[in-house]
Design an enzyme around this catalytic site. Structure first.
Site, short mmCIF file in Angstrom:
data_model
loop_
_atom_site.label_atom_id
_atom_site.label_comp_id
_atom_site.label_asym_id
_atom_site.label_seq_id
_atom_site.Cartn_x
_atom_site.Cartn_y
_atom_site.Cartn_z
N GLY A 113 0.94 -1.17 -0.08
CA GLY A 113 0.00 -0.12 0.06
C GLY A 113 0.69 0.98 -0.10
O GLY A 113 0.17 2.29 -0.15
N CYS A 160 11.23 -4.23 -7.68
CA CYS A 160 12.19 -3.95 -6.59
C CYS A 160 13.26 -4.89 -6.77
O CYS A 160 13.94 -5.64 -5.80
CB CYS A 160 11.59 -4.11 -5.28
SG CYS A 160 12.84 -3.32 -4.04
#
Length: 472
Positions: free
Chosen positions: A292, A409
């Protein structure tokens, strides 16, 4: 029952109970959770520290030492394993994992901290007596006394192959990364020895805590009033806690008006939000929104323009985290639990789409050092089809003239450029746009048009971003 209790004691020598050290016992428990349950230290350690504080066992210095013991041991595990292997008479796989954890904690104290040698050995032996029993404590004592005969530099000279003979294996032992990870990072980074050494060293440094002031809800000025707070390097919403600290103690973080978010993650969301569009700018999608952080920043940026954000996350519990992060967002938003490869929304529905896909996480090894030992090269094969499918969904979901941000990532080329190139080969209706101008002031962004951030160059996680326009 300990081994000692089953043996006759020497006359005149009463049995001495082991001294319990709450700091080292807690560090051992954290390492066991990481090993036994595949837990992550950054999730296991905080509740253990909180419980110790509530019991009155810990003060601030104790918590700092326990944190250093856990993270320092995990970051240097590969190097320490090589040292331990040179000091035992059996393969490491034959050493019981709890014994290996006690040994690793002891080796870190000997080679990676300023704790005096005698104190490091005696404290580790006492820990072994408490958690392993007196018999195996003798084994721990014998091994650590061998380790104590040299310092870290001396041991590296003994256990690491020469750089000229095997560069990747040398770097793997010296900088405590699996060889295949060293090779993958080097391929993505390019260049010679200096750059990869700086990157691997940065992976082993403790990262600063970075906060994000969510636009319309908090300001960087408010966060800069906190102790040790300094402005972020690149993001206008970032504030760094230079000396660490407890983010949960900050009012704006407790209220959800600010959050903990790496500056690289912030830059990805900001770049997508600022990418030029052809046509309206009313509907945004975060297609892999958990947990989030990016969704909360995107939601705040969308609210400033009167746009609506749809945040989608496949796992229901992670969708709950997204909803929590977005609670109180000043503009309209919706959170749903949905599979991004089989989306419930119609094609061509959004003006901006972020797809931060599941990946190996090799870009966040500073924060999750244990991940380097869990990942395997074959994991890439498992992620590859999903990453391509999610990027195809993103391109289907954005309207003509809209922009997709593909992010990971991980700097691994198989998860970044290879995915983008493969998908775009089959999508004549899409084209890469230059992401570099959308990260103003950030240096060393390469030749473009995509962007790869690096811990040693930018002080961020190794986030990757490609911006793609749907051209019709």
């Amino acid at each position: 029952m300990s081994d000692t209790s089953r043996r006759p004691r020497k006359p005149g020598k009463p049995y001495r109970r082991p001294q319990k050290d709450p700091v080292r016992i807690l560090a051992f428990e954290a390492l066991r959770a990481v090993d036994e349950r595949d837990a992550y230290a950054n999730l296991v350690l905080p509740p253990l520290l909180r419980k110790a504080r509530e019991k009155g066992d810990f003060d601030g210095r104790d918590a700092a030492l326990a944190t250093e013991l856990v993270y320092g041991t995990l970051r240097r595990q590969g190097t320490y394993d090589a040292v331990i292997a040179a000091c035992v008479d059996r393969p490491l796989r034959e050493v019981d994992p709890p014994v290996l954890d006690v040994l690793s904690l002891g080796v870190h104290q000997l080679l990676g901290t300023r704790i005096p040698t005698h104190a490091a050995v005696s404290a580790s032996v006492e820990l072994a007596r408490v958690v392993l029993g007196d018999g195996r404590a003798k084994f721990v004592n014998a091994v650590l006394r061998k380790v104590a005969q040299d310092d870290l530099g001396g041991w590296i000279q003994r256990v690491a192959p020469a750089y000229d003979e095997d560069p990747e294996d040398h770097l793997a032992v010296v900088h405590s990364h699996p060889r295949w990870v060293v090779s993958a990072l080097w391929d993505s980074l390019g260049g010679g020895r200096a750059g990869i050494e700086r990157l691997l060293e940065a992976d082993n440094e403790r990262p600063e805590v970075t906060l994000v002031a969510r636009p319309g809800r908090a300001t960087t000025e408010e966060l800069l009033g906190e102790e040790s707070a300094v402005a972020g390097r690149w993001s206008p919403y970032a504030v760094r806690l230079a000396e660490g600290g407890e983010p949960g103690a900050i009012e704006a973080v407790r209220d959800g008006r600010a959050g903990v978010q790496d500056e690289g993650s912030q830059l990805v969301a900001i770049a997508l939000a600022n990418a030029p569009l052809d046509g309206p700018d009313e509907r945004w999608l975060d297609g892999c929104a958990g947990p989030g952080g990016k969704a909360a920043l995107l939601g705040a940026l969308a609210a400033e323009r009167g746009a609506t954000l749809l945040a989608s996350e496949k796992q229901p519990h992670r969708a709950g985290l997204v909803a929590k992060a977005l609670a109180g967002n000043p503009g309209p938003y919706q959170v749903i639990a949905a599979d991004g490869t089989r989306p419930p929304w119609r094609p061509d529905s959004f003006d901006r789409v972020l797809m931060d896909v599941p990946c190996t996480g090799l870009g966040a090894l500073r924060r999750r050092p244990e991940a380097r030992w869990r990942r395997r090269p074959e994991d890439l094969d498992g992620f590859a089809p999903l990453q391509r499918a999610l990027l195809r969904t993103a391109l289907d979901s954005v309207r003509v003239g809209g922009v997709v941000g593909y992010a990971t990532c991980s700097p691994h080329l198989a998860e970044t450029r290879a995915v983008v190139d493969d998908v775009l080969k089959q999508r004549p209706d899409a084209e890469l746009i230059d992401a570099r101008p959308l990260l103003p002031g950030v240096p060393d962004l390469g030749e473009g048009p995509d962007v790869q951030l690096w811990p040693h160059l930018h002080g961020t996680d190794a986030m990757y971003l490609a911006l793609i326009r749907r051209s019709g």
